[in-house]
Design a protein around this motif. Structure first.
Motif: not given
Length: 166
Positions: A2-19
């Motif tokens: 599933v491709l979906r919109q990003w949300s505030e609930q994804d902030l920690d996971q964004l860090v895990a992915l991009f850091d």
């Protein structure tokens, strides 16, 4: 998938992915990529989507956990993709690329969609090939980011020919 919109609930996971050192090397994202960078990234993505300039989607698989991202630049017809290091080897990038390429052709109406890839990025080259993309043979585009100058080679995917009379 599933491709979906990003949300505030994804902030920690964004860090895990991009850091990550390789993500920072290949992508124009803040380094280090902390919670403040994730918030800024999400806000920037939302502004670009609201302006009709780009589409940013989280890549998920079997649950709601974001494992990466695909992005379509509507002005240039260019797709970008990134899968977090912990989730590579599952064909997520290939599947997400095929989905977004189909969307770009069928929904947006782009006859040709492009990728821009560094020639030494063998993983991305493999994803491009698996998605039916081919090198254009155009001269590379040179980019400078975070003090590094590098060449991006263009790859293209041409959609199906529209029916006559459309």
């Amino acid at each position: 998938m599933v491709l979906r919109q990003w949300s505030e609930q994804d902030l920690d996971q964004l860090v895990a992915l991009f850091d990550d050192a390789e993500m920072a090397y290949r992508l124009p994202v803040a380094t280090p990529f902390d919670l403040a960078a994730a918030e800024a990234y999400l806000n920037s993505a939302r502004r670009a989507q609201q302006a009709g300039a780009r589409v940013y989607l989280a890549v998920t698989s079997g649950d709601d956990l974001a494992r990466g991202e695909v992005m379509l630049n509507l002005a240039t017809g260019t797709i970008g993709y990134a899968i977090g290091p912990a989730y590579r080897g599952q064909r997520l990038a290939s599947r997400a690329l095929r989905l977004l390429t189909g969307y770009a052709h069928r929904v947006v109406g782009l006859p040709t969609v492009y990728l821009e890839i560094e020639p030494d990025n063998t993983g991305s080259v493999a994803v491009a090939r698996s998605g039916g993309y081919r090198p254009t043979g155009d001269e590379p585009v040179f980019v400078e980011d975070k003090g590094r100058r590098y060449a991006l080679h263009r790859w293209s995917h041409t959609g199906p020919t529209p029916p006559a009379g459309t």
